[in-house]
Design an enzyme around this catalytic site. Structure first.
Site, PDB file in Angstrom:
ATOM      1  N   HIS A 112       0.850  -1.194   0.000  1.00 60.04           N
ATOM      2  CA  HIS A 112       0.000   0.000   0.000  1.00 60.04           C
ATOM      3  C   HIS A 112       0.883   1.240   0.000  1.00 60.04           C
ATOM      4  CE1 HIS A 112      -3.472   2.455   2.102  1.00 60.04           C
ATOM      5  NE2 HIS A 112      -2.857   3.143   1.182  1.00 60.04           N
TER       6      HIS A 112
ATOM      7  N   GLU B  44       0.897   7.817  -4.032  1.00 60.73           N
ATOM      8  CA  GLU B  44       1.710   7.495  -2.853  1.00 60.73           C
ATOM      9  C   GLU B  44       3.015   8.289  -2.861  1.00 60.73           C
ATOM     10  OE1 GLU B  44       1.005   5.449  -0.156  1.00 60.73           O
ATOM     11  OE2 GLU B  44      -1.025   5.454  -0.954  1.00 60.73           O
TER      12      GLU B  44
ATOM     13  N   HIS C 175       3.407  10.694   0.236  1.00 61.66           N
ATOM     14  CA  HIS C 175       4.355  10.173   1.231  1.00 61.66           C
ATOM     15  C   HIS C 175       5.810  10.191   0.732  1.00 61.66           C
ATOM     16  CE1 HIS C 175       0.917   8.711   3.576  1.00 61.66           C
ATOM     17  NE2 HIS C 175       0.421   8.197   2.457  1.00 61.66           N
TER      18      HIS C 175
HETATM   19  P1  5GP Z   1      -3.471   6.682   1.654  1.00 63.55           P
HETATM   20  O1  5GP Z   1      -4.093   5.627   2.527  1.00 63.55           O
HETATM   21  O2  5GP Z   1      -2.125   6.293   1.139  1.00 63.55           O
HETATM   22  O3  5GP Z   1      -3.533   8.033   2.220  1.00 63.55           O
HETATM   23  O4  5GP Z   1      -4.458   6.763   0.381  1.00 63.55           O
HETATM   24  C1  5GP Z   1      -4.622   5.722  -0.526  1.00 63.55           C
HETATM   25  C2  5GP Z   1      -5.274   6.285  -1.797  1.00 63.55           C
HETATM   26  O5  5GP Z   1      -4.941   5.436  -2.865  1.00 63.55           O
HETATM   27  C3  5GP Z   1      -6.780   6.383  -1.726  1.00 63.55           C
HETATM   28  O6  5GP Z   1      -7.190   7.543  -2.393  1.00 63.55           O
HETATM   29  C4  5GP Z   1      -7.231   5.150  -2.498  1.00 63.55           C
HETATM   30  O7  5GP Z   1      -8.459   5.362  -3.166  1.00 63.55           O
HETATM   31  C5  5GP Z   1      -6.108   4.981  -3.505  1.00 63.55           C
HETATM   32  N1  5GP Z   1      -5.892   3.590  -3.876  1.00 63.55           N
HETATM   33  C6  5GP Z   1      -5.736   3.143  -5.128  1.00 63.55           C
HETATM   34  N2  5GP Z   1      -5.558   1.814  -5.134  1.00 63.55           N
HETATM   35  C7  5GP Z   1      -5.582   1.410  -3.843  1.00 63.55           C
HETATM   36  C8  5GP Z   1      -5.429   0.131  -3.214  1.00 63.55           C
HETATM   37  O8  5GP Z   1      -5.241  -0.904  -3.823  1.00 63.55           O
HETATM   38  N3  5GP Z   1      -5.492   0.112  -1.854  1.00 63.55           N
HETATM   39  C9  5GP Z   1      -5.685   1.248  -1.115  1.00 63.55           C
HETATM   40  N4  5GP Z   1      -5.748   1.126   0.221  1.00 63.55           N
HETATM   41  N5  5GP Z   1      -5.832   2.468  -1.683  1.00 63.55           N
HETATM   42  C10 5GP Z   1      -5.774   2.541  -3.035  1.00 63.55           C
END
Ligand code: 5GP
Length: 244
Positions: free
Chosen positions: A61, A133, A137
């Site tokens: 992630h 990401e 981050h």
């Molecule tokens: P974070 O948790 O890094 O702040 O946000 C994750 C972002 O990436 C969200 O906007 C989510 O919709 C997007 N995203 C795209 N693909 C994935 C995935 O496979 N898993 C997760 N958890 N978020 C994803």
């Protein structure tokens, strides 16, 4: 000659100071991997990426710089996160010039597609997930984009969570539940470092293991014991590891 040496020394010192003052002062990374079965098995559901159904394996992630203690609420009004203040840095470089370039990570794309696939239904392009990401981050990591993604891939390969759990008898199933203390113990025993666990709920309200947060040093190379204990819906519970 002496004057020249002093001048050179001053230039060197000022450039060192310039570098250190722009370096982001976080304490450790969270290396976060998600179990795809648990991401998909919620009321929200999931979609497979353009590259096809990912393997039944933990997927990356993100690799997130984090503070050991949250900073005061007045620190930086722009990036305050939550009631506790600012607990991690994010969006460290705002200019458009810092967007992730496909060219920079071209040799990693095949590996990233396997290990860091998107499951979001907003679009099947995993590159968008990686770019997001990176912007949120990665720009705070003090790493160049290639190193940032390469280190994440190395960390995943060095500590194969799916195999570690299988070695402890924790295998995907839609009927079995497992004590989450057993998951934590298996990871700590195999990697030499504690991790945090995060659970979510499936459509029937059953608890399932969703994400594993491993903690990593500031170079994004070595695992460390997690300095913070996350309160999560896993603690003290049994949870599923659903089939994917
Ligand atoms: P974070 O948790 O890094 O702040 O946000 C994750 C972002 O990436 C969200 O906007 C989510 O919709 C997007 N995203 C795209 N693909 C994935 C995935 O496979 N898993 C997760 N958890 N978020 C994803």
């Amino acid at each position: 000659m002496m004057k020249l040496a002093v001048a050179c020394g001053l230039v060197l010192l000022s450039s060192l100071l310039a570098v250190s003052s722009t370096a982001e002062q976080f304490d450790f990374f969270y290396f976060v991997q998600q179990w795809p079965g648990s991401f998909c098995d919620t009321w929200r559901g999931c979609c497979f990426p353009d590259t096809g159904k990912p393997a039944a394996d933990f997927g990356i992630h993100g690799l997130w710089p984090n503070y050991a203690t949250c900073h005061g609420r007045d620190d930086d009004a722009f990036s305050i996160v939550g009631r506790r203040g600012k607990c991690w840095p994010e969006y460290c470089e705002e200019e458009d010039g810092n967007a992730l370039s496909p060219w920079e990570i071209r040799d990693l794309v095949a590996s990233l597609s396997r290990s860091w696939p998107t499951l979001s239904c907003r679009g099947g392009d995993s590159f968008e997930f990686w770019s997001y990401e990176w912007k949120k981050h990665g720009t705070c990591s003090n790493l160049r984009p290639h190193d940032y993604f390469a280190r994440a891939l190395e960390l995943k390969a060095a500590h194969n969570l799916t195999a570690i759990l299988a070695g402890a008898g924790i295998v995907p199933s839609d009927t079995e539940t497992y004590p989450m203390s057993g998951v934590g113990d298996a990871i700590a025993a195999a990697t030499g470092a504690t991790a945090n666990l995060q659970c979510n709920r499936d459509k029937d309200g059953q608890t399932q293991l969703y994400q594993v947060f491993q903690c990593v040093d500031r170079e994004a190379k070595n695992l460390i014991d997690c300095p913070l204990h996350m309160r999560s819906r896993c603690s003290g519970e049994r949870a599923k590891l659903p089939l994917f």
